[in-house]
Design an enzyme around this catalytic site. Structure first.
Site, short mmCIF file in Angstrom:
data_model
loop_
_atom_site.label_atom_id
_atom_site.label_comp_id
_atom_site.label_asym_id
_atom_site.label_seq_id
_atom_site.Cartn_x
_atom_site.Cartn_y
_atom_site.Cartn_z
N ASN A 8 0.87 -1.18 0.00
CA ASN A 8 0.00 0.00 0.00
C ASN A 8 0.90 1.23 0.00
OD1 ASN A 8 -1.87 2.01 0.44
ND2 ASN A 8 -2.16 1.55 2.63
N TRP A 9 0.97 1.88 -1.17
CA TRP A 9 1.85 3.05 -1.28
C TRP A 9 1.30 4.26 -0.53
CZ3 TRP A 9 2.53 3.13 -7.34
CH2 TRP A 9 3.35 2.06 -7.72
N LYS A 10 0.03 4.20 -0.15
CA LYS A 10 -0.65 5.36 0.45
C LYS A 10 -0.52 6.56 -0.51
CE LYS A 10 0.62 3.58 4.92
NZ LYS A 10 0.43 3.76 6.33
N HIS A 94 -9.40 1.66 5.21
CA HIS A 94 -8.09 1.81 5.84
C HIS A 94 -8.24 2.79 7.01
CE1 HIS A 94 -3.92 2.83 6.54
NE2 HIS A 94 -3.60 1.73 5.86
N GLU A 167 -5.53 -4.63 10.79
CA GLU A 167 -4.47 -3.65 10.94
C GLU A 167 -4.68 -2.86 12.23
OE1 GLU A 167 -2.42 -2.52 7.15
OE2 GLU A 167 -4.26 -1.36 7.08
N GLY A 173 2.66 2.18 10.76
CA GLY A 173 3.67 3.22 10.57
C GLY A 173 4.41 3.63 11.84
N GLY A 233 2.89 -1.11 4.25
CA GLY A 233 2.92 0.31 3.90
C GLY A 233 4.35 0.76 3.61
C1 PEP Z 1 -0.71 0.31 6.11
O1 PEP Z 1 -0.81 1.52 6.03
O2 PEP Z 1 -1.59 -0.42 5.64
C2 PEP Z 1 0.46 -0.26 6.78
C3 PEP Z 1 0.45 -1.53 7.07
O3 PEP Z 1 1.50 0.61 7.02
P1 PEP Z 1 2.94 0.27 7.64
O4 PEP Z 1 3.42 -1.01 7.01
O5 PEP Z 1 3.79 1.44 7.28
O6 PEP Z 1 2.75 0.12 9.12
#
Ligand code: PEP
Length: 252
Positions: A8-10, A94, A167, A173, A233
């Site tokens: 997930n590049w966001k 999300h 999640e 993050g 992410g």
């Molecule tokens: C996400 O935003 O879905 C995620 C898992 O982020 P990260 O891996 O940066 O915690």
């Protein structure tokens, strides 16, 4: 069940950088026994699709949708538009959208069902905040988020069958990854809730984990019972590092 890894590049990478990412990732040696996908910003879907060419990997997805296919909804993008990019999946719910854009369980549920009607697989994100976990409300929150989509008429079979992504908001993050064992408890509760509602075929619905997964801890998640994949992410932003993560996921 085959394992799934979704990047997930966001809000990163417009069309130019998205195309470069896909071309670089195509040069990575990838495990054949894992389904790998990447969730791309709307504006970069066309570039990602054309850079992918005939390559079947990674599968392309979007990060969100609206629940109607067209109409007076300024600024929104609906499933029928997404379908033109031949997407395999689309994230919904999300926690960043729930937190910054006020998305409710009901909105997430409508989006997931609309995607299924257009033949796109919804990846339905659920998870508790740190305050909810501290109050011991993790399972209650996750079950309620799931119940909302079930109530709208979620279908579990066919090409648009859902993926559930657990999640925990406090792990996203932050570098504070939820341990495999902690995540397993929630994944088991999600599998149980799905089987209770839909019967034993629902045990085939993948439940994947997201939150600070990186090349060092990915194998722990994928070797834990009830964890069918991971959502990545930050560790997906560099295509070569993401390739390393994919190769580290299922050590021989
Ligand atoms: C996400 O935003 O879905 C995620 C898992 O982020 P990260 O891996 O940066 O915690």
């Amino acid at each position: 069940m085959r394992k799934t890894i979704i990047a997930n590049w966001k809000m990163h990478y417009g069309p130019v950088k998205a195309g470069a990412w896909i071309r670089a990732f195509r040069r990575e040696r990838l495990p054949k026994n894992i389904d790998i996908g990447v969730a791309v910003p709307f504006v970069s879907l066309a570039a990602a699709r054309s850079s992918l060419g005939r390559a079947g990997v990674p599968n392309l997805g979007a990060q969100d949708t609206f629940w109607a296919n067209e109409g007076a909804f300024t600024g929104e993008i609906g499933p029928a538009m997404l379908k033109e990019f031949a997407l395999s999946f689309c994230l919904v719910g999300h926690s960043e959208r729930r937190q910054y854009l006020g998305e409710t369980d009901e909105m997430v549920a409508k989006k997931a069902i609309a995607l299924q009607k257009s033949g796109i697989r919804p990846v339905i994100c659920v998870g508790e905040t740190e305050a909810q976990r501290k109050k011991g409300e993790t399972l209650k929150v996750v079950r309620a988020q799931l119940a909302a989509v079930i109530a709208e008429g979620l279908k579990i079979d066919g090409p648009a069958s859902p993926i559930i992504a657990y999640e925990p908001v406090w792990a996203i993050g932050t570098g504070k990854a939820c341990s495999g064992q902690e995540a397993m408890v929630v994944h088991e509760a999600i599998h149980d809730a799905l089987v209770k509602k839909f019967g034993k075929e629902a045990s085939e619905i993948p439940v994947i984990y997201g939150g600070s997964v990186d090349p060092r801890n990915v194998a722990e998640y994928l070797s834990t019972t009830h964890i069918d994949g991971v959502l990545i992410g930050s560790a997906s932003l560099d295509p070569r590092a993401f390739g390393v993560l994919c190769r580290a996921a299922l050590p021989a």
